[in-house]
Motif scaffolding. Structure first.
Motif, PDB file in Angstrom:
ATOM      1  N   GLY A 173       0.827  -1.207   0.000  1.00  0.00           N
ATOM      2  CA  GLY A 173       0.000   0.000   0.000  1.00  0.00           C
ATOM      3  C   GLY A 173       0.857   1.251   0.000  1.00  0.00           C
ATOM      4  N   VAL A 174       0.278   2.366  -0.414  1.00  0.00           N
ATOM      5  CA  VAL A 174       1.011   3.624  -0.485  1.00  0.00           C
ATOM      6  C   VAL A 174       0.020   4.784  -0.513  1.00  0.00           C
ATOM      7  N   VAL A 175       0.453   5.957   0.023  1.00  0.00           N
ATOM      8  CA  VAL A 175      -0.318   7.203  -0.036  1.00  0.00           C
ATOM      9  C   VAL A 175       0.350   8.102  -1.069  1.00  0.00           C
ATOM     10  N   LEU A 176      -0.442   8.605  -2.024  1.00  0.00           N
ATOM     11  CA  LEU A 176       0.087   9.438  -3.098  1.00  0.00           C
ATOM     12  C   LEU A 176      -0.709  10.736  -3.201  1.00  0.00           C
ATOM     13  N   ARG A 177       0.005  11.787  -3.550  1.00  0.00           N
ATOM     14  CA  ARG A 177      -0.673  13.046  -3.865  1.00  0.00           C
ATOM     15  C   ARG A 177      -0.762  13.132  -5.385  1.00  0.00           C
ATOM     16  N   LEU A 178      -1.986  13.227  -5.894  1.00  0.00           N
ATOM     17  CA  LEU A 178      -2.211  13.165  -7.332  1.00  0.00           C
ATOM     18  C   LEU A 178      -2.815  14.461  -7.862  1.00  0.00           C
ATOM     19  N   LYS A 179      -2.421  14.780  -9.074  1.00  0.00           N
ATOM     20  CA  LYS A 179      -3.065  15.861  -9.797  1.00  0.00           C
ATOM     21  C   LYS A 179      -4.128  15.268 -10.713  1.00  0.00           C
ATOM     22  N   LYS A 180      -4.997  16.099 -11.166  1.00  0.00           N
ATOM     23  CA  LYS A 180      -6.049  15.614 -12.052  1.00  0.00           C
ATOM     24  C   LYS A 180      -5.426  15.021 -13.324  1.00  0.00           C
ATOM     25  N   GLN A 181      -5.984  13.864 -13.777  1.00  0.00           N
ATOM     26  CA  GLN A 181      -5.535  13.118 -14.949  1.00  0.00           C
ATOM     27  C   GLN A 181      -4.281  12.256 -14.693  1.00  0.00           C
ATOM     28  N   ASP A 182      -3.753  12.235 -13.443  1.00  0.00           N
ATOM     29  CA  ASP A 182      -2.674  11.293 -13.135  1.00  0.00           C
ATOM     30  C   ASP A 182      -3.217   9.867 -13.189  1.00  0.00           C
TER      31      ASP A 182
END
Length: 273
Positions: free
Chosen positions: A232-241
């Motif tokens: 598992g992992v926590v990610l910060r995503l931008k739109k369309q990633d």
């Protein structure tokens, strides 16, 4: 000339002297004679006339006050008027006096000890239901997909799934196995993939490895023992990633059945402002 005068009585001789006066007595012998006469009468018998009264003098300066006199004796009590049996009436109250000045502020006293905790109050009434103003649909994406068959849906490096459990916001495509970010923010992704042999899985973001996990299932009597490879992992995503799972070549043994499922899940933790 002196002998006739000498023969005069003393009282008459004195009167003669007073009548003529000393200035008119030219004869020095007469004056000497008179001075030598014994027992001459009092000068009051030959008194000059009264002079004129003098002017009254000016008033003098007012003198200082004298010292206070001694305190007098206490007087007798006055007589009581009226009959003592008659009750006396209280007079009307006087007008209130002017308020006095505020005194200076006193010093702050020491803090007292903390009192005991009081009993709990009665439970309040249940509030009304809210209007559901939170995130909806594509504003709160969340998904779970499974592999429930022994045959993988595809044979490429990206893991695909044959069934959708949850797909809030419809941001996950189970055919391609990719999550397409429909709202920017912080996300959590996790997987549990069953394997009967060697398996290495990478969590990918836009063709870049974010985390990798490997596992090898033990074999007994030529039979595989299935076990779970998890990560598992926590990610910060931008739109369309894009986020997806990818296998390592030659470490791609995935297992799925009705009893043993392989699951991939992800959801939005909190959006960017």
């Amino acid at each position: 000339m002196l002998s006739p005068l000498v023969s005069l009585p003393q009282g008459l001789l004195i009167k003669v002297f007073c009548l003529f006066g000393a200035d008119t007595m030219r004869d020095v012998g007469l004056l000497l004679l008179i001075l030598t006469i014994p027992n001459v009468a009092d000068a009051g018998e030959c008194r000059a006339p009264d002079g004129q009264a003098g002017k009254a003098g000016e008033p003098g300066i007012t003198g200082r006050d004298g010292r206070p006199g001694a305190r007098g004796d206490t007087g007798d009590p006055g007589a009581t008027s009226g009959t003592s049996d008659v009750p006396k009436k209280r007079g009307p109250p006087g007008d209130p006096g002017s308020p006095g000045k505020h005194g200076s502020k006193g010093h702050i006293g020491q803090t007292g000890p903390i009192g005991e905790t009081g009993p709990y109050g009665p439970q309040g009434q249940k509030g009304h239901s809210g209007q559901g103003g939170g995130l909806r649909g594509r504003e709160r994406p969340a998904f779970s997909a499974v592999i429930s068959t022994g045959r993988r849906p595809s044979y490429g490096p990206i893991i695909t799934f044959d069934r959708i459990i949850t797909n809030e916001g419809a941001c996950f495509d189970h055919v391609t196995g990719k999550f397409l970010t429909c709202k920017a923010g912080w996300y959590y992704f996790t997987y549990n993939i069953a394997t009967g042999g060697k398996l290495c899985i990478k969590i990918m973001k836009n063709n870049v490895k974010e985390a990798g996990f490997c596992d090898v299932a033990a074999t007994t009597n030529s039979q595989s023992n299935y076990q779970i490879n998890s990560g598992g992992v926590v990610l910060r995503l931008k739109k369309q990633d894009q986020v997806y799972l990818e296998m390592v070549s030659e470490y791609n043994n995935i297992y799925g059945s009705d009893d043993v499922n392989s699951v991939f899940s992800g959801f939005l933790l909190f959006p960017d402002q």
